[in-house]
Design an enzyme around this catalytic site. Structure first.
Site, PDB file in Angstrom:
ATOM      1  N   GLU A 236       0.883  -1.177   0.000  1.00 28.20           N
ATOM      2  CA  GLU A 236       0.000   0.000   0.000  1.00 28.20           C
ATOM      3  C   GLU A 236       0.911   1.215   0.000  1.00 28.20           C
ATOM      4  O   GLU A 236       1.455   1.588   1.046  1.00 28.20           O
ATOM      5  CB  GLU A 236      -0.877   0.004   1.257  1.00 28.20           C
ATOM      6  CG  GLU A 236      -1.918  -1.086   1.312  1.00 28.20           C
ATOM      7  CD  GLU A 236      -3.010  -0.913   0.282  1.00 28.20           C
ATOM      8  OE1 GLU A 236      -3.228   0.225  -0.186  1.00 28.20           O
ATOM      9  OE2 GLU A 236      -3.633  -1.915  -0.088  1.00 28.20           O
ATOM     10  N   CYS A 270      -2.290   9.492   1.932  1.00 32.12           N
ATOM     11  CA  CYS A 270      -1.912   8.758   0.713  1.00 32.12           C
ATOM     12  C   CYS A 270      -2.850   9.116  -0.428  1.00 32.12           C
ATOM     13  O   CYS A 270      -2.432   9.270  -1.571  1.00 32.12           O
ATOM     14  CB  CYS A 270      -1.919   7.259   0.971  1.00 32.12           C
ATOM     15  SG  CYS A 270      -3.441   6.638   1.680  1.00 32.12           S
TER      16      CYS A 270
HETATM   17  P1  NDP Z   1       8.085   5.073   4.811  1.00 32.41           P
HETATM   18  O1  NDP Z   1       8.163   4.310   3.556  1.00 32.41           O
HETATM   19  O2  NDP Z   1       9.178   6.011   5.133  1.00 32.41           O
HETATM   20  O3  NDP Z   1       7.945   4.095   6.061  1.00 32.41           O
HETATM   21  C1  NDP Z   1       6.903   3.158   6.169  1.00 32.41           C
HETATM   22  C2  NDP Z   1       7.269   2.132   7.221  1.00 32.41           C
HETATM   23  O4  NDP Z   1       8.369   1.363   6.755  1.00 32.41           O
HETATM   24  C3  NDP Z   1       7.704   2.742   8.540  1.00 32.41           C
HETATM   25  O5  NDP Z   1       7.248   1.931   9.607  1.00 32.41           O
HETATM   26  C4  NDP Z   1       9.207   2.673   8.430  1.00 32.41           C
HETATM   27  O6  NDP Z   1       9.846   2.679   9.675  1.00 32.41           O
HETATM   28  C5  NDP Z   1       9.379   1.332   7.747  1.00 32.41           C
HETATM   29  N1  NDP Z   1      10.674   1.124   7.088  1.00 32.41           N
HETATM   30  C6  NDP Z   1      11.615   2.030   6.746  1.00 32.41           C
HETATM   31  N2  NDP Z   1      12.665   1.411   6.127  1.00 32.41           N
HETATM   32  C7  NDP Z   1      12.363   0.094   6.084  1.00 32.41           C
HETATM   33  C8  NDP Z   1      13.024  -1.052   5.566  1.00 32.41           C
HETATM   34  N3  NDP Z   1      14.194  -0.972   4.948  1.00 32.41           N
HETATM   35  N4  NDP Z   1      12.401  -2.248   5.673  1.00 32.41           N
HETATM   36  C9  NDP Z   1      11.200  -2.360   6.265  1.00 32.41           C
HETATM   37  N5  NDP Z   1      10.534  -1.311   6.786  1.00 32.41           N
HETATM   38  C10 NDP Z   1      11.101  -0.092   6.697  1.00 32.41           C
HETATM   39  O7  NDP Z   1       6.682   5.815   4.756  1.00 32.41           O
HETATM   40  P2  NDP Z   1       6.091   6.856   5.765  1.00 32.41           P
HETATM   41  O8  NDP Z   1       6.018   6.284   7.130  1.00 32.41           O
HETATM   42  O9  NDP Z   1       6.812   8.140   5.565  1.00 32.41           O
HETATM   43  O10 NDP Z   1       4.574   6.973   5.254  1.00 32.41           O
HETATM   44  C11 NDP Z   1       4.183   7.820   4.252  1.00 32.41           C
HETATM   45  C12 NDP Z   1       3.963   7.070   2.954  1.00 32.41           C
HETATM   46  O11 NDP Z   1       2.990   6.061   3.149  1.00 32.41           O
HETATM   47  C13 NDP Z   1       3.433   7.981   1.875  1.00 32.41           C
HETATM   48  O12 NDP Z   1       4.056   7.691   0.653  1.00 32.41           O
HETATM   49  C14 NDP Z   1       1.956   7.611   1.842  1.00 32.41           C
HETATM   50  O13 NDP Z   1       1.344   7.936   0.630  1.00 32.41           O
HETATM   51  C15 NDP Z   1       2.017   6.144   2.108  1.00 32.41           C
HETATM   52  N6  NDP Z   1       0.725   5.641   2.584  1.00 32.41           N
HETATM   53  C16 NDP Z   1      -0.019   4.827   1.759  1.00 32.41           C
HETATM   54  C17 NDP Z   1      -1.296   4.389   2.155  1.00 32.41           C
HETATM   55  C18 NDP Z   1      -2.133   3.531   1.256  1.00 32.41           C
HETATM   56  O14 NDP Z   1      -3.180   3.093   1.699  1.00 32.41           O
HETATM   57  N7  NDP Z   1      -1.745   3.244   0.035  1.00 32.41           N
HETATM   58  C19 NDP Z   1      -1.861   4.794   3.446  1.00 32.41           C
HETATM   59  C20 NDP Z   1      -1.007   5.634   4.228  1.00 32.41           C
HETATM   60  C21 NDP Z   1       0.238   6.034   3.795  1.00 32.41           C
HETATM   61  P3  NDP Z   1      10.313   4.093  10.314  1.00 32.41           P
HETATM   62  O15 NDP Z   1       9.207   5.090  10.142  1.00 32.41           O
HETATM   63  O16 NDP Z   1      10.513   3.745  11.715  1.00 32.41           O
HETATM   64  O17 NDP Z   1      11.550   4.496   9.562  1.00 32.41           O
END
Ligand code: NDP
Length: 495
Positions: A236, A270
């Site tokens: 997602e 998102c």
């Molecule tokens: P990120 O991609 O930065 O992070 C998402 C999650 O992945 C966080 O828990 C993060 O941890 C974790 N993460 C980071 N690096 C890794 C890795 N190498 N392996 C596994 N997990 C990892 O996204 P954001 O948190 O900034 O969220 C915003 C994004 O999410 C936007 O692009 C938004 O559009 C999308 N989104 C999509 C939705 C949908 O329904 N399609 C709904 C809501 C949001 P940590 O934060 O601790 O670094």
């Protein structure tokens, strides 16, 4: 927490003060959680749908009774006003309720009709739990977004291990504590805390599926890590959603929806409205209406602000870069501009006539910025919307129902709303997910339940066919195949 355990802090986006300290879990700690989940999952998966439903109703009830308390936790850690926090909690309650009530109907073993050659078979499909699902969540909707995976994975009979974003770990802690209170028997829901390294450890921990919500950039890393062990993934990802406004549309309604869709949650949505394509005949009137609404917004850090501060400090630079790029390429700032980008809170920015190759149009801005561009007609609006590498959702405003349906069918997105914004995420029975850089797989609805299962097909012979007529047998009669062929010609030969 052992003294040697590494930790990280969770901060208030309103003033930067430290709110809580959490363990930075390494791969050993994550593997231990997955081991515990494996045992709990086997107990949970053996329960009947009805028993799991009873437990999940308790989860729902805790969310409903303590929604205000949770909204406060969300406000503190994510920064959004409490009413917006409540909105995502209320929507989540409906999803828990729907997943719990519908799991049996959607996933229960069902009989399917056999074919002519297999008439003697009792054929059935069942959907079995995968085992342990790893859920990695973002910070922007720290309740609603993970719940789309957690509730559906649990209702399908899996244990879950949840890694919330480091920016909203306290919200994740609250959610998992609520699930553990509702299901005290076994740790079917567990929390692992940390940064990206903890998420990466979860991908490598041998779970049966990863449900990832986040950016396309991290999504690629997660998909690559999961490819190593052929762990299935649900993605997602981000969006660059467009609103399409037709000439005859109710402009007041469209302007209200676009304004809320763009600035709500400081644009950190998102499916947030980042682009609007408006029929040239009503373009100026539409821009004026939106501008009036935008000027009336008062963002800030209180519980009652129109929208709150940026949750993730790094995003502020992205927003500034997009606004500057749009203006450098000839776009106009009707409300706000680069000066709106503050240290924590970004004032609303309304940009018009922005070239389609500007980063403000091509990349996810994820801030309180909207681009409004004129188009010749709805067809051109669809083409422009489809030119994006993202494809999460889109909204169309028109009086012409047929034209809207035609446009909806052509839009390259996971979901379309007509004469409203984002309503499909709130209809629990509807699947949610994107295409292209917005991801693949679906949460919510029937598809969202099936995502967390493996499909099994069984047949049981109801009665034996005479050996001579059984064509999957070396002892068949020499003319058996010919007899079957002639029967097929009779049954299927007519067009
Ligand atoms: P990120 O991609 O930065 O992070 C998402 C999650 O992945 C966080 O828990 C993060 O941890 C974790 N993460 C980071 N690096 C890794 C890795 N190498 N392996 C596994 N997990 C990892 O996204 P954001 O948190 O900034 O969220 C915003 C994004 O999410 C936007 O692009 C938004 O559009 C999308 N989104 C999509 C939705 C949908 O329904 N399609 C709904 C809501 C949001 P940590 O934060 O601790 O670094």
């Amino acid at each position: 927490m052992p003294e040697t355990q590494q930790t990280f802090d969770s901060y208030s986006p309103a003033d930067g003060r430290v709110l809580a300290k959490f363990p930075l879990m390494d791969s050993t700690a994550v593997a231990e959680a997955v081991d515990r989940a494996r045992i709990a999952g086997s107990w949970w998966g053996d329960l009947s749908f009805r028993e799991r439903r009873r437990y999940l109703m308790r989860v729902k009830s805790i969310l409903a009774r303590r929604a205000e308390e949770l909204a406060e936790v969300v406000h503190r850690e994510n920064g959004k006003p409490t009413d917006d926090a409540l909105l995502e909690i209320l929507l989540s309650i409906e999803h828990v309720d729907w997943a719990a009530r519908n799991a049996e109907h959607v996933l229960g073993r069902r009989r399917v009709r056999p074919g002519l050659l297999t008439l003697n078979q009792d054929a059935r499909v069942s959907h079995q739990p995968l085992g342990v699902v790893g859920v990695i969540g973002p910070w922007n909707y720290p309740v609603f977004t993970p719940m789309g995976s957690l509730a559906y994975a649990l209702a399908a009979g899996n244990a879950v291990v949840f890694k919330p974003s480091e920016y909203t770990t306290d919200v994740g802690r609250w959610l998992v504590a609520a699930m553990q209170e509702a299901i005290p028997d076994q740790p079917v829901a567990q929390l692992v805390t940390g940064d990206g390294s903890t998420g990466a450890a979860l991908c490598a921990a041998g779970v049966d599926k990863i449900s990832f919500t986040g950016s396309a950039r991290t999504g690629r890393k997660v998909a690559a890590a999961c490819a190593e062990s052929l762990t299935p993934v649900l993605m997602e990802l981000g969006g660059k959603d467009a609103v399409l406004v037709d000439a005859g549309a109710d402009l007041e309604k469209a302007a209200s929806a676009a304004t809320f869709g763009a600035y709500h949650n400081a644009g950190q949505t998102c499916a947030g409205v980042e682009r609007v394509y408006v029929h040239e005949a009503v373009y100026h009137e539409f821009v004026e209406r939106v501008a009036d609404k935008v000027r009336a917004l008062s963002p800030g850090t209180t519980r009652e602000s129109a929208y709150g501060p940026m949750t993730m400090p790094q995003q502020i630079d992205v927003v500034r870069r997009h606004v500057l790029d749009a203006l450098a390429r000839g776009g106009q700032a009707v409300v706000g501009g680069p000066e709106s980008v503050g240290d924590r809170v970004i004032g609303p920015v309304l940009l018009t006539n922005v070239p389609e190759d500007s980063t403000a149009v091509t990349e996810e801005t994820f801030g309180p910025v909207i681009v409004v561009n004129p188009v010749r007609d709805l067809d051109e609006a669809v083409d422009r919307s489809n030119a994006s590498s993202f494809g999460l959702s889109a909204a169309i405003f028109s009086k012409d129902r047929r034209a809207m349906e035609r446009a909806a069918a052509r839009l390259r997105v996971g979901s379309v709303t007509m004469n409203s914004w984002v309503m499909n995420a709130g209809v629990a029975a509807l699947p949610w997910g994107g295409v292209g850089e917005s991801g693949f797989g679906r949460i919510h609805g029937d598809d969202g339940l099936r995502e967390f299962t493996r499909t099994k097909a069984t047949t049981r012979e109801r009665f034996p066919l005479p050996v001579a007529l059984n064509i999957t047998n070396f002892d068949r009669h020499p003319r058996a195949a010919d007899l079957v062929r002639r029967t097929f010609a009779l049954v299927h030969g007519r067009s």
